[in-house]
Scaffold this motif. Structure first.
Motif, PDB file in Angstrom:
ATOM      1  N   UNK A 116       0.867  -1.171   0.000  1.00 17.85           N
ATOM      2  CA  UNK A 116       0.000   0.000   0.000  1.00 17.85           C
ATOM      3  C   UNK A 116       0.908   1.227   0.000  1.00 17.85           C
ATOM      4  N   UNK A 117       0.896   1.983  -1.092  1.00 17.37           N
ATOM      5  CA  UNK A 117       1.712   3.201  -1.162  1.00 17.37           C
ATOM      6  C   UNK A 117       0.895   4.384  -0.641  1.00 17.37           C
ATOM      7  N   UNK A 118       1.469   5.100   0.311  1.00 15.88           N
ATOM      8  CA  UNK A 118       0.822   6.244   0.940  1.00 15.88           C
ATOM      9  C   UNK A 118       1.612   7.517   0.649  1.00 15.88           C
ATOM     10  N   UNK A 119       0.928   8.651   0.726  1.00 15.23           N
ATOM     11  CA  UNK A 119       1.549   9.923   0.369  1.00 15.23           C
ATOM     12  C   UNK A 119       2.376  10.559   1.469  1.00 15.23           C
ATOM     13  N   UNK A 120       2.354  10.028   2.692  1.00 20.87           N
ATOM     14  CA  UNK A 120       3.129  10.615   3.787  1.00 20.87           C
ATOM     15  C   UNK A 120       3.611   9.524   4.733  1.00 20.87           C
ATOM     16  N   UNK A 121       4.635   9.843   5.508  1.00 19.32           N
ATOM     17  CA  UNK A 121       5.156   8.882   6.480  1.00 19.32           C
ATOM     18  C   UNK A 121       4.104   8.554   7.539  1.00 19.32           C
ATOM     19  N   UNK A 122       3.428   9.600   8.027  1.00 20.08           N
ATOM     20  CA  UNK A 122       2.420   9.380   9.064  1.00 20.08           C
ATOM     21  C   UNK A 122       1.319   8.453   8.570  1.00 20.08           C
ATOM     22  N   UNK A 123       0.963   8.583   7.305  1.00 19.19           N
ATOM     23  CA  UNK A 123      -0.129   7.763   6.780  1.00 19.19           C
ATOM     24  C   UNK A 123       0.282   6.305   6.660  1.00 19.19           C
ATOM     25  N   UNK A 124       1.557   6.030   6.401  1.00 17.15           N
ATOM     26  CA  UNK A 124       1.996   4.630   6.356  1.00 17.15           C
ATOM     27  C   UNK A 124       1.787   3.980   7.717  1.00 17.15           C
ATOM     28  N   UNK A 125       2.097   4.708   8.779  1.00 15.28           N
ATOM     29  CA  UNK A 125       1.973   4.161  10.130  1.00 15.28           C
ATOM     30  C   UNK A 125       0.511   3.977  10.527  1.00 15.28           C
ATOM     31  N   UNK A 126      -0.327   4.986  10.248  1.00 14.64           N
ATOM     32  CA  UNK A 126      -1.735   4.891  10.627  1.00 14.64           C
ATOM     33  C   UNK A 126      -2.450   3.810   9.818  1.00 14.64           C
ATOM     34  N   UNK A 127      -2.091   3.677   8.532  1.00 11.36           N
ATOM     35  CA  UNK A 127      -2.720   2.648   7.695  1.00 11.36           C
ATOM     36  C   UNK A 127      -2.350   1.252   8.184  1.00 11.36           C
TER      37      UNK A 127
END
Length: 297
Positions: A116-127
């Protein structure tokens, strides 16, 4: 670095291979000005063969790479860009978690791995966090992680575990795992080249794989603003805007998505691919001319 060049000069070098060679070109989607310094290879090691490799370069980028690396007289070996085993789909991001959850449950079936590619570092962690709460074996990966954690997460993915890796684009270079079954994007990529390179990490074993792109109007507005406010030259901004608009055209396509994507690389399919969501479920079209005239008036 001078020390590296001096060390190489004392050795019998058989070949210089420049990977991700699109970084050399101002037209390349990951252009890095410092890569221009690779011109020194032709100057200091004129008798050593040079090989430039990239998976994503259109004709203009190829010619710029050849010019920058003094390979104008060298042959070009070019394969087709089509990866028909990857089913491509895109949808407006309306209920992101529900859409992503439904996609993963349908395509994973507990086999292989997914990204899952996310647009921000924080979003990788929350996802990764909410996917774990859903019972999935999910990890996150980004450039700002602790080194030990980053190596541990990468090691689990590389050794073949059936994990979901939630990552920024920092994850992917050098990934050669053959059984990645799906790739999802929760934010609009900045160019067709970036998107194609990232979804191309799925299905390298030639077996069926899927790619999902979720996008929103906010993504497009933010991307345009970032380009406008960047310190890049006007010419580079024009290039970036052109790439972004091409990516938007793919996301909002009402005709075969793969044909539009491949056209960005100079490949033309003779007919619709039959391996994208537009082909499998064609949208209902209507003539909006009169409605548009009323709106404008």
């Amino acid at each position: 670095m001078d020390g590296t060049l001096d060390s190489l000069g004392r050795r019998d070098i058989a070949l210089f291979a420049i990977d991700e060679a699109h970084c050399v070109s101002q037209w390349g989607h990951h252009f890095r000005p410092e890569y221009r310094a690779l011109t020194v290879l032709a100057e200091r090691f004129s008798n050593v063969p040079r090989l430039a490799l990239t998976a994503t370069a259109d004709a203009r980028t190829v010619e710029d790479i050849r010019s920058q690396l003094s390979l104008q007289e060298a042959p070009v070996f070019r394969g087709g860009f089509d990866r028909p085993n990857i089913f491509v789909r895109a949808a407006p991001r309306e209920q992101e978690r529900a859409q992503l959850r439904s996609f993963i449950n349908r395509v994973s079936d507990g086999r292989g791995a997914g990204i899952v590619y996310c647009g921000s570092r924080a979003k990788t962690e929350s996802t990764a966090e909410w996917l774990r709460k859903d019972g999935m074996d999910a990890l996150h990966f980004h450039a700002g992680m602790d080194g030990a954690d980053k190596r541990a997460h990468h090691r689990r993915f590389a050794r073949g575990d059936a994990v979901v890796m939630c990552a920024t684009i920092a994850f992917g270079m050098g990934i050669d795992r053959p059984d990645v079954r799906w790739v999802a994007h929760t934010d609009l990529p900045r160019s067709p080249e970036s998107w194609y390179q990232e979804i191309g990490r799925a299905g390298r074993d030639g077996l069926p794989a899927e790619a999902l792109l979720l996008y929103g109007a906010g993504d497009i507005a933010i991307a345009r603003h970032r380009i406008q406010e960047s310190p890049a030259s006007d010419e580079q901004k024009r290039i970036e805007r052109s790439r972004l608009e091409a990516m938007v055209a793919i996301a909002e396509a009402a005709t075969c998505r793969r044909r539009i994507l491949l056209r960005c690389f100079g490949d033309d399919l003779e007919q619709d691919c039959g391996r994208c969501d537009v082909c499998s479920h064609p949208p209902k079209l209507w003539d909006g001319t009169v409605a548009a005239q009323k709106l404008l008036s």
